[in-house]
Design a protein around this motif. Structure first.
Motif, PDB file in Angstrom:
ATOM      1  N   ALA A  95     -30.280  19.138  12.487  1.00  0.00           N
ATOM      2  CA  ALA A  95     -30.394  19.038  11.032  1.00  0.00           C
ATOM      3  C   ALA A  95     -29.811  17.721  10.528  1.00  0.00           C
ATOM      4  CB  ALA A  95     -29.682  20.219  10.372  1.00  0.00           C
ATOM      5  N   ALA A 106     -34.139  20.683   5.704  1.00  0.00           N
ATOM      6  CA  ALA A 106     -33.080  20.873   6.697  1.00  0.00           C
ATOM      7  C   ALA A 106     -31.792  21.346   6.032  1.00  0.00           C
ATOM      8  CB  ALA A 106     -32.839  19.571   7.458  1.00  0.00           C
ATOM      9  N   THR A 145     -30.882  25.238   7.500  1.00  0.00           N
ATOM     10  CA  THR A 145     -29.812  25.262   8.511  1.00  0.00           C
ATOM     11  C   THR A 145     -28.572  26.018   8.023  1.00  0.00           C
ATOM     12  OG1 THR A 145     -30.623  23.173   9.431  1.00  0.00           O
ATOM     13  CG2 THR A 145     -28.393  23.861  10.042  1.00  0.00           C
ATOM     14  N   GLU A 186     -37.786  24.952  16.275  1.00  0.00           N
ATOM     15  CA  GLU A 186     -37.355  23.747  15.581  1.00  0.00           C
ATOM     16  C   GLU A 186     -37.305  22.542  16.516  1.00  0.00           C
ATOM     17  OE1 GLU A 186     -36.506  23.774  11.841  1.00  0.00           O
ATOM     18  OE2 GLU A 186     -38.066  25.054  12.648  1.00  0.00           O
ATOM     19  N   LEU A 218     -41.324  22.074   9.167  1.00  0.00           N
ATOM     20  CA  LEU A 218     -40.062  22.574   8.618  1.00  0.00           C
ATOM     21  C   LEU A 218     -40.312  23.618   7.537  1.00  0.00           C
ATOM     22  CD1 LEU A 218     -37.832  19.360   8.370  1.00  0.00           C
ATOM     23  CD2 LEU A 218     -37.559  21.279   9.948  1.00  0.00           C
TER      24      LEU A 218
END
Length: 666
Positions: free
Chosen positions: A81, A100, A104, A197, A227
């Motif tokens: 991230a 991100a 995350t 990811e 994403l």
């Protein structure tokens, strides 16, 4: 045997990472070539050993007691991230960094709080579908890395102004393979998300390899779209973990089929399906896969055929039992749910993508873009078949995955070799390719025939899909399938005609200049394309059907009779024997070619009605006015955004309604 199976599985995930780290520091071409070839062979053999052990022992589940691995994964997620955030700031692509920043922390919070309390029975789970995917990744994926040795050396020779970054290229390639092995064998959804990811970030680096402005923009487009799917995946995990007290995919399927926690599965299944749609490059997210064409050809083959996009369809096929009409009503709210929203969403998105991407391919003369659009279209068909939620539909989807992975890899790599030899990837520049690059032309012909002609497996799989779609009794889906299948004839036939035409005055450029690695890989893929068709019945009865019996417990499989598959395999064998015995053995009589006028003697020029010399030309019609790329994409984006948006609104409204009703009853 369990220990040996576990050791083989662990090696397939960890060994490519070790190889990647070694290749990152190796600068010598000779050493790199030896390492890649040996590693590719070991990975391919490892995937075969895994398959043999699986069928000797049956289904395998592994717990991996302890939380150390999960904590390591979480730490790596945070590092990834941070990398994304730094890159997004550096290149001013803030959407990637924002995604991100959102997902995350959500995953870290969940893993440290509620997720920490959930007992995971099996972190890894290997079934028939996992084995099929492992074989595709292990064999096709490793073959592509071998092909990349010669191709990237040639690529560097043709682009001397660019810094030699091949160590980084092969590092990412092998990390990608490791992540794919982990993804298709993960039962723990948190683990699957972790590998998911990594594939997204790896594809970002591969697409942006050349670091040109176009490559950078396309790599960020791919990253942002993937994403977005990752965020949906993340939210689905949190939703399932909190409401159902599990993060195991096998448990999720069991709960759904048994009718437990029905109301709580509507939205998370839709979110997981959305994640699969983005990774599989379905409209409106197909632009990231088209943008990947800017990358070197091995990247295109890796992303388009064998691995990256297959992660999305893998997840959708896994979820297929929760999407079908045969699903017990109790599974989604005790019979209150009359429409399976997630299944309909995926079905319509897949159908629209199949139809519109096939139409867009008609207007393309760039061979790689034709392959890209046909890939998007075939993925749409796979997604459509899986979304039917029937055993026959999933059978067709899995078979399409197998045949598409091999034939499309062959085509992408053949185009890459052709481009380096003739300096163009335009189909219109492939006049006389049968003379200039005879073996490569034959490989391309095999790949194209494998994609749309009988008796090759791709068409038979489409036939099975057609039967399933008709049985679903949805007129709109039937129309999409019929017209989508029909228009594929246009772009494949145009290309095939170019390849089969023999044009005079062309020299053979194949005897020199093609690296040995490329020749070997193309020959092997051509052989596999035919071999898989020959063993079609064995694949069905020994690999796919056992998986369906497990996934659809209690359902009538109603598949194509094995006798029909045997007939198709026999036809392929007869075709191969005819070519083997008669190809090149006819007595040819060379005569001047009639060129709609007097041949001046070179078989390329004729005198027209005004007695002027005129060059003979063969050109295809691309119908851009009717099937232009922009027009098809515009229609696709609008229609699929409408379908996805309406579906999630309906799912949310349905969930709220049932919760209110349950509260009222209480």
């Amino acid at each position: 045997m369990d220990t040996m199976f576990l050791g083989t599985l662990s090696a397939l995930i960890l060994f490519p990472i070790v190889v990647a780290l070694i290749l990152l520091v190796v600068k010598s071409d000779g050493a790199r070539g030896a390492i890649v070839k040996v590693s590719a062979l070991l990975i391919a053999l490892g995937s075969i050993v895994l398959a043999v052990l699986y069928y000797m022992r049956g289904g395998q589940q592994f717990a991996f007691e302890g939380e150390t691995i999960s904590y390591i994964m979480m730490a790596i997620e945070i590092c990834l991230a941070l990398v994304i955030i730094v890159l997004s700031v550096k290149y001013k692509k803030y959407a990637a960094g924002l995604l991100a920043i959102i997902q995350t922390p959500i995953m870290v919070w969940f893993e440290l709080t509620h997720g920490h309390e959930i007992v995971v029975g099996y972190n890894l789970y290997v079934d028939g579908l996992s084995i099929i995917m492992a074989l595709i990744i292990g064999i096709i994926g490793s073959i592509i890395t071998v092909y990349a040795l010669g191709y990237m050396k040639d690529f560097q020779h043709h682009n001397p102004e660019q810094k030699d970054r091949r160590p980084w290229f092969f590092f990412i390639m092998f990390v990608f393979l490791a992540a794919m092995f982990g993804l298709v064998t993960s039962n723990n959804l948190v683990w699957m998300y972790f590998f998911w990811e990594i594939t997204s970030l790896s594809s970002f680096f591969l697409i942006g390899y050349t670091k040109t402005t176009e490559a950078t923009n396309n790599s960020f487009r791919a990253l942002i779209m993937n994403l977005s799917g990752g965020l949906a995946f993340c939210l689905a995990i949190v939703f399932i973990g909190i409401t159902c007290e599990t993060i195991e995919l096998s448990q999720l399927l069991s709960i759904g089929l048994a009718g437990g926690f029905g109301i709580y599965l509507v939205i998370p299944v839709g979110l997981l399906a959305f994640a699969g749609i983005t990774k599989a490059a379905q409209m409106p997210f197909n632009s990231w896969l088209l943008g990947a064409m800017v990358a070197p050809t091995p990247v295109s083959a890796l992303l388009h055929s064998s691995t990256m996009v297959k992660a999305g369809v893998f997840l959708i096929v896994k979820l297929s039992p929760l999407m079908g009409a045969w699903l017990p009503g109790a599974a989604f709210g005790g019979g209150v749910l009359e429409v399976n929203y997630a299944g309909l969403m995926v079905m319509f998105v897949g159908g629209l993508t199949f139809l519109l991407a096939s139409c867009a391919a008609i207007s393309q003369s760039n061979a790689k873009r034709v392959l890209a659009y046909s890939t998007v279209a075939n993925l749409g068909l796979i997604v459509l078949c899986a979304a039917l939620g029937t055993p026959a539909g999933v059978w067709a989807a899995i078979m399409l995955i197998i045949f598409h992975a091999i034939a499309k890899s062959l085509l992408f790599l053949s185009v890459g070799t052709t481009e380096h030899r003739i300096g163009s990837r335009d189909i219109e520049d492939m006049d006389g390719l049968f003379v200039r690059l005879p073996k490569v032309a034959i490989y391309m012909i095999i790949g194209i025939c494998g994609m749309f002609l009988a008796p090759f497996g791709m068409l038979i799989s489409k036939w099975a899909g057609m039967v399933s779609i008709i049985e679903a009794s949805n007129p709109l889906i039937i129309i999409m399938f019929v017209f989508g299948s029909a228009v594929t004839l246009f772009f494949w036939s145009k290309w095939l005609g170019k390849l089969c035409a023999v044009v005079a005055g062309r020299d053979d450029h194949e005897s020199i200049g093609i690296p040995g690695e490329e020749k070997f890989v193309l020959s092997l893929l051509a052989f596999l394309t035919v071999a898989v068709c020959l063993f079609f019945p064995v694949l069905s009865s020994s690999v796919v059907v056992p998986y369906l019996e497990t996934a659809f417990q209690g359902a009538d499989l109603a598949l194509i009779a094995n006798s029909n598959l045997i007939i198709m395999a026999i036809l392929v064998a007869v075709l191969v024997l005819m070519v083997a015995f008669f190809f090149g053995k006819t007595k040819k009589r060379i005569v001047p070619i009639y060129l709609s006028g007097e041949n001046v003697g070179d078989n390329l020029t004729f005198r027209n009605s005004l007695k002027q010399p005129q060059q003979a030309q063969l050109k295809n019609w691309y119908m851009q006015t009717y099937f232009g790329e922009k027009k098809m994409n515009r229609i696709g984006i609008i229609s699929t955004v409408f379908v996805i948006g309406c579906t999630f609104i309906l799912m949310a409204a349905y969930t709220i309604y049932v919760l209110i009703m349950m509260g009222g009853v209480a």
